[in-house]
Design an enzyme around this catalytic site. Sequence first.
Site, mmCIF file in Angstrom:
data_model
loop_
_atom_site.group_PDB
_atom_site.id
_atom_site.type_symbol
_atom_site.label_atom_id
_atom_site.label_comp_id
_atom_site.label_asym_id
_atom_site.label_seq_id
_atom_site.Cartn_x
_atom_site.Cartn_y
_atom_site.Cartn_z
ATOM 1 N N HIS A 267 -44.355 18.926 -70.193
ATOM 2 C CA HIS A 267 -43.858 20.056 -69.392
ATOM 3 C C HIS A 267 -44.743 21.267 -69.654
ATOM 4 O O HIS A 267 -45.862 21.356 -69.167
ATOM 5 C CB HIS A 267 -42.394 20.310 -69.744
ATOM 6 C CG HIS A 267 -41.679 21.263 -68.833
ATOM 7 N ND1 HIS A 267 -42.224 21.752 -67.669
ATOM 8 C CD2 HIS A 267 -40.429 21.813 -68.912
ATOM 9 C CE1 HIS A 267 -41.353 22.554 -67.072
ATOM 10 N NE2 HIS A 267 -40.262 22.612 -67.812
ATOM 11 N N HIS A 308 -50.061 15.936 -60.112
ATOM 12 C CA HIS A 308 -48.785 16.567 -60.439
ATOM 13 C C HIS A 308 -47.663 15.647 -59.988
ATOM 14 O O HIS A 308 -47.762 14.986 -58.952
ATOM 15 C CB HIS A 308 -48.668 17.924 -59.742
ATOM 16 C CG HIS A 308 -47.571 18.786 -60.293
ATOM 17 N ND1 HIS A 308 -46.264 18.660 -59.899
ATOM 18 C CD2 HIS A 308 -47.600 19.791 -61.212
ATOM 19 C CE1 HIS A 308 -45.530 19.553 -60.546
ATOM 20 N NE2 HIS A 308 -46.300 20.239 -61.347
ATOM 21 N N ASP A 366 -52.168 23.665 -64.635
ATOM 22 C CA ASP A 366 -52.353 23.555 -66.088
ATOM 23 C C ASP A 366 -53.831 23.512 -66.458
ATOM 24 O O ASP A 366 -54.232 24.020 -67.501
ATOM 25 C CB ASP A 366 -51.645 22.305 -66.616
ATOM 26 C CG ASP A 366 -50.154 22.339 -66.372
ATOM 27 O OD1 ASP A 366 -49.533 23.356 -66.721
ATOM 28 O OD2 ASP A 366 -49.606 21.368 -65.823
#
Length: 431
Positions: A267, A308, A366
């Site tokens: 996460h 993702h 990310d």
Amino acid sequence: MSKKTLTLTDNSTDKQVELPVLNGTHGASVVDIGPMVRDLGYFTLDPGFKATASCHSSITYIDGDKGTLLYRGYPIEQLAKKSTFIEVAYLLLDGELPNKTELDSFQDIILSHTMINESLKKLFDGFHHDAHPMSIMVGVVGALSAFYHDSTDVNNSRHREIAAHRLIAKMPTIAAASYKHSVGQPFQYPKNSLSYCGNLLHMMFSTPCEKYEVDPVAEKALDLLFILHADHEQNASTSTVRLAGSSGANPFACISSGITALWGPAHGGANESALNMLNEIGDVSNIAKYIAKSKDKKDPFRLMGFGHRVYKNHDPRARVLRNMCHEVLKSNGNSNDPLFELALRLEEIALKDDYFIEKKLYPNVDFYSGIIYKALGIPSNMFTVMFAIARTVGWVAHWQEMIADPAMVIGRPRQLYRGAAQRDYVGLGQR
């Protein structure tokens, strides 16, 4: 117009039940399974809740196939370009963009709550010098309920509002103090003359020894990162906050539970994992080898920061962040750093490689956020902390929405039990 329903027939009993089909503003319709549970006695099995709507919400909408992210109906690209994090925070909490008077008032309120109780500072001394900053965040945020008794009545709307403001305001202060503790430097008090992100940079990197000037590019980059990370619908940490809040737990405990869920490498820790992957690859000359490894299903190596779970197209946040990533690297002269050169080359290959295009494994938020944080001098163990600061706004917005909902009930997932059947106890000497 008649309501749409699905008819479910239990072949073993010939019983039928009508299941209402509910429509939202956007996205897939959902089936209300309440009658199925009540009239037929069946539950549904959905590991990870991947196909289950756990609540009604008006805050954030994601269309993973189209690469769409909306905050209160506004596309993330527009907010990233035209708004600020504080304005977005107001939007997520209130539901509408503020006028100038409302925005100024909200900003003043947040600034007035940036300090933490002096006694709370002693709590940091109880953590080992090399404690992970996220472990400190979990403990300190949870402890806020021991200091602010005047805002823990979840049934009082004014208490909920005060708690929301305190959490948003104090999170950067707690985060910076966690960092200072880990590096053995004195805590720095907030300066309310600075912006939200400027204040965070000041508290993290200034010392009593010399004057500190906030880098405007770093401030701009943080503000953008915080906008992009402010909310992301019913993700693991937000769902955790909602589940904890459904029990009537105080808001500080609920947000602490969200921080705990965010800490997981799948996460909030994904950007740190992406940076670790770049360090493992090590050099541009090794890219081809690692690309091949990532395509080999038998090889455990995975490209972190690509693809993702929700977005089956480009991550809209990554598209916005890509340009800022390049701006930061250019501004601070890090564009020639071997690690950044490696990241940019890997990005270039992934955007052109047929395998990645076919699998839709594009660089995600990310990948770029980890590069930016490193370029700003933020250590990797603080990456998830930065995420938590931004996501606090979304957590608080969802918590407030849930508590104010008259239909709220305590969360209670069910299970498919596959353990031993009922049996009688056998004495120790007979086993």
